[in-house]
Design a protein around this motif. Sequence first.
Motif, mmCIF file in Angstrom:
data_model
loop_
_atom_site.group_PDB
_atom_site.id
_atom_site.type_symbol
_atom_site.label_atom_id
_atom_site.label_comp_id
_atom_site.label_asym_id
_atom_site.label_seq_id
_atom_site.Cartn_x
_atom_site.Cartn_y
_atom_site.Cartn_z
ATOM 1 N N ALA A 27 -31.619 -23.247 -32.110
ATOM 2 C CA ALA A 27 -31.130 -23.920 -30.901
ATOM 3 C C ALA A 27 -31.484 -25.401 -30.927
ATOM 4 C CB ALA A 27 -31.731 -23.252 -29.665
ATOM 5 N N PHE A 28 -32.686 -25.714 -31.419
ATOM 6 C CA PHE A 28 -33.133 -27.110 -31.464
ATOM 7 C C PHE A 28 -32.275 -27.916 -32.446
ATOM 8 C CE2 PHE A 28 -35.948 -30.665 -32.321
ATOM 9 C CZ PHE A 28 -36.591 -30.881 -31.102
ATOM 10 N N LYS A 29 -32.015 -27.333 -33.612
ATOM 11 C CA LYS A 29 -31.183 -28.023 -34.602
ATOM 12 C C LYS A 29 -29.779 -28.271 -34.061
ATOM 13 C CE LYS A 29 -33.438 -26.471 -38.873
ATOM 14 N NZ LYS A 29 -33.287 -25.652 -40.107
ATOM 15 N N ALA A 30 -29.266 -27.287 -33.322
ATOM 16 C CA ALA A 30 -27.920 -27.451 -32.756
ATOM 17 C C ALA A 30 -27.873 -28.638 -31.798
ATOM 18 C CB ALA A 30 -27.500 -26.165 -32.046
ATOM 19 N N GLN A 31 -28.943 -28.833 -31.076
ATOM 20 C CA GLN A 31 -28.971 -29.941 -30.113
ATOM 21 C C GLN A 31 -29.055 -31.304 -30.816
ATOM 22 O OE1 GLN A 31 -31.656 -28.902 -26.590
ATOM 23 N NE2 GLN A 31 -31.821 -27.053 -27.836
ATOM 24 N N THR A 32 -29.684 -31.340 -31.979
ATOM 25 C CA THR A 32 -29.750 -32.624 -32.691
ATOM 26 C C THR A 32 -28.367 -33.083 -33.145
ATOM 27 O OG1 THR A 32 -30.139 -31.548 -34.828
ATOM 28 C CG2 THR A 32 -32.082 -32.158 -33.531
ATOM 29 N N SER A 33 -27.447 -32.126 -33.271
ATOM 30 C CA SER A 33 -26.088 -32.510 -33.675
ATOM 31 C C SER A 33 -25.259 -32.979 -32.478
ATOM 32 C CB SER A 33 -25.393 -31.328 -34.364
ATOM 33 O OG SER A 33 -25.174 -30.275 -33.437
ATOM 34 N N ILE A 34 -25.755 -32.726 -31.258
ATOM 35 C CA ILE A 34 -25.005 -33.097 -30.056
ATOM 36 C C ILE A 34 -25.453 -34.452 -29.508
ATOM 37 C CG2 ILE A 34 -24.590 -32.444 -27.640
ATOM 38 C CD1 ILE A 34 -24.876 -29.511 -28.496
ATOM 39 N N TRP A 35 -26.750 -34.690 -29.566
ATOM 40 C CA TRP A 35 -27.321 -35.849 -28.883
ATOM 41 C C TRP A 35 -27.594 -37.006 -29.838
ATOM 42 C CZ3 TRP A 35 -28.378 -35.869 -23.577
ATOM 43 C CH2 TRP A 35 -28.228 -34.649 -22.927
ATOM 44 N N ASP A 36 -27.558 -38.260 -29.269
ATOM 45 C CA ASP A 36 -28.098 -39.410 -29.982
ATOM 46 C C ASP A 36 -29.332 -39.889 -29.207
ATOM 47 O OD1 ASP A 36 -27.292 -41.070 -27.831
ATOM 48 O OD2 ASP A 36 -25.325 -41.347 -28.737
ATOM 49 N N THR A 37 -30.053 -40.810 -29.824
ATOM 50 C CA THR A 37 -31.327 -41.221 -29.239
ATOM 51 C C THR A 37 -31.145 -41.835 -27.852
ATOM 52 O OG1 THR A 37 -32.200 -41.635 -31.455
ATOM 53 C CG2 THR A 37 -33.394 -42.619 -29.617
ATOM 54 N N GLN A 38 -30.139 -42.687 -27.686
ATOM 55 C CA GLN A 38 -29.931 -43.352 -26.400
ATOM 56 C C GLN A 38 -29.675 -42.341 -25.285
ATOM 57 O OE1 GLN A 38 -30.357 -46.461 -25.540
ATOM 58 N NE2 GLN A 38 -29.846 -45.885 -23.414
ATOM 59 N N ARG A 39 -28.853 -41.363 -25.540
ATOM 60 C CA ARG A 39 -28.549 -40.361 -24.500
ATOM 61 C C ARG A 39 -29.761 -39.475 -24.213
ATOM 62 N NH1 ARG A 39 -24.121 -40.785 -21.426
ATOM 63 N NH2 ARG A 39 -23.312 -38.672 -21.719
ATOM 64 N N LEU A 40 -30.562 -39.241 -25.224
ATOM 65 C CA LEU A 40 -31.777 -38.451 -24.994
ATOM 66 C C LEU A 40 -32.755 -39.211 -24.094
ATOM 67 C CD1 LEU A 40 -32.247 -36.971 -28.569
ATOM 68 C CD2 LEU A 40 -31.847 -35.656 -26.480
ATOM 69 N N LEU A 41 -32.849 -40.510 -24.305
ATOM 70 C CA LEU A 41 -33.720 -41.308 -23.435
ATOM 71 C C LEU A 41 -33.190 -41.319 -22.003
ATOM 72 C CD1 LEU A 41 -34.556 -44.286 -25.826
ATOM 73 C CD2 LEU A 41 -35.977 -42.297 -25.261
ATOM 74 N N GLU A 42 -31.860 -41.307 -21.851
ATOM 75 C CA GLU A 42 -31.270 -41.234 -20.507
ATOM 76 C C GLU A 42 -31.605 -39.889 -19.846
ATOM 77 O OE1 GLU A 42 -27.097 -41.982 -20.841
ATOM 78 O OE2 GLU A 42 -27.367 -43.950 -21.759
ATOM 79 N N ALA A 43 -31.621 -38.830 -20.635
ATOM 80 C CA ALA A 43 -31.993 -37.509 -20.094
ATOM 81 C C ALA A 43 -33.448 -37.526 -19.646
ATOM 82 C CB ALA A 43 -31.768 -36.427 -21.153
ATOM 83 N N CYS A 44 -34.301 -38.170 -20.434
ATOM 84 C CA CYS A 44 -35.715 -38.262 -20.045
ATOM 85 C C CYS A 44 -35.867 -39.069 -18.754
ATOM 86 C CB CYS A 44 -36.526 -38.907 -21.173
ATOM 87 S SG CYS A 44 -36.714 -37.847 -22.625
ATOM 88 N N ASP A 45 -35.109 -40.170 -18.627
ATOM 89 C CA ASP A 45 -35.168 -40.970 -17.395
ATOM 90 C C ASP A 45 -34.745 -40.134 -16.185
ATOM 91 O OD1 ASP A 45 -36.032 -43.189 -18.742
ATOM 92 O OD2 ASP A 45 -34.033 -44.095 -18.933
ATOM 93 N N LEU A 46 -33.719 -39.325 -16.371
ATOM 94 C CA LEU A 46 -33.240 -38.471 -15.276
ATOM 95 C C LEU A 46 -34.335 -37.485 -14.845
ATOM 96 C CD1 LEU A 46 -31.032 -37.455 -13.407
ATOM 97 C CD2 LEU A 46 -30.121 -36.098 -15.296
ATOM 98 N N LEU A 47 -35.046 -36.918 -15.804
ATOM 99 C CA LEU A 47 -36.117 -35.981 -15.468
ATOM 100 C C LEU A 47 -37.287 -36.694 -14.789
ATOM 101 C CD1 LEU A 47 -36.019 -33.766 -18.680
ATOM 102 C CD2 LEU A 47 -35.412 -33.060 -16.362
ATOM 103 N N LEU A 48 -37.581 -37.914 -15.224
ATOM 104 C CA LEU A 48 -38.649 -38.687 -14.571
ATOM 105 C C LEU A 48 -38.283 -38.996 -13.121
ATOM 106 C CD1 LEU A 48 -39.666 -41.133 -17.445
ATOM 107 C CD2 LEU A 48 -41.127 -39.386 -16.396
ATOM 108 N N GLU A 49 -37.015 -39.366 -12.903
ATOM 109 C CA GLU A 49 -36.563 -39.635 -11.527
ATOM 110 C C GLU A 49 -36.654 -38.356 -10.676
ATOM 111 O OE1 GLU A 49 -32.623 -41.064 -12.013
ATOM 112 O OE2 GLU A 49 -33.233 -42.903 -13.043
ATOM 113 N N THR A 50 -36.319 -37.234 -11.284
ATOM 114 C CA THR A 50 -36.392 -35.950 -10.557
ATOM 115 C C THR A 50 -37.833 -35.621 -10.205
ATOM 116 O OG1 THR A 50 -34.459 -35.169 -11.761
ATOM 117 C CG2 THR A 50 -35.812 -33.509 -10.681
#
Length: 347
Positions: A294-317
Amino acid sequence: MRGQAMTEIKGAGVDRALSHFPKEMVAALIFGPDQGLVRERAETLIKSVVPDLKDPFLIADLDDSTLASDPARLFDEAAAISMLGGRRVVRVRGAGNGLAKLFERFLDDPAGDALIVVEGGDLARGTGLRKLFEGADNAAAIACYGDSARDLPDVIRDALRAEGLAIAPDALADAASRLGSDRGVTRRELEKLALYARGQKQISLEDVRAVLGDEAEVRAEEALDAAGQGDLKKLDLALERLWIAGTSPAAIIRMGLSHFQRLALTKSEMEKGDTLDNALRKLRPPLHFMRQAAFKAQTSIWDTQRLLEACDLLLETEALTRTTAVPAETVTARALFNIAAMARSRR
């Protein structure tokens, strides 16, 4: 009048005594270290006389301090007659040995025909209230200890059967090993288990571990993998199970931050020219082998910039759950669904 006959009710006779309480008994003391069981048995006994525990006309609900300051209240409530007819119950909660003299006078000369149900703590043998009720011939004493290893499987089976559920033998053994300290806690845990397994015919070992054990962490990882892969249906199911199991939204957010930071770190190593497998080997703590696909599959979907945006969203939450009154489950679910939507847009 009190006599020498012992009215201590034990073992298998308790359930029958509670549902068919002898009419010659005017009162019962239910006590012991298992306060959940004390409450459950007191309510079973009360229901044998008054089916509705909230009936204000047939039940007087008192406590130790009320009777300590106004002893006559016990006699007044016991002698009161309901306007609508029917036998009354006087429930006394949290009774301690300080009420022993009062109940001695009452049992020597009972007033009215109300049933007196007294809930006590872990009263020592041979003292105060316990000694009085155990020695009375017109009252009963019922001790409540934690469910034994022999009794607990029956408690679990009966509770689940009432919900239309069976339980596999290995699941029953595992559930019994995790429950039993307090009947009230056991009931609440079984209610969660039944809700979790709604729609099934039989509860499995995996179900028990998901609700009662450390499997909550595994469920949280399932939710995060579903969000990371954009699997909305799987995410919805995983979140429902996490809420039923009582998992803290704060714990899920913290796990989510760790998850997407590890994904970002892996992608960063890959962008430097490392292979995916080498990047995964650098993760600390190591990624569990069962999550690697599952983790490997996600590396093919995401790039670093979008992952950082996901982290920002979780921090805001996380900040929202700490600084506002918004329901934490709601905003946590919303954040994960937004992340799942980001993943779907990349597929």
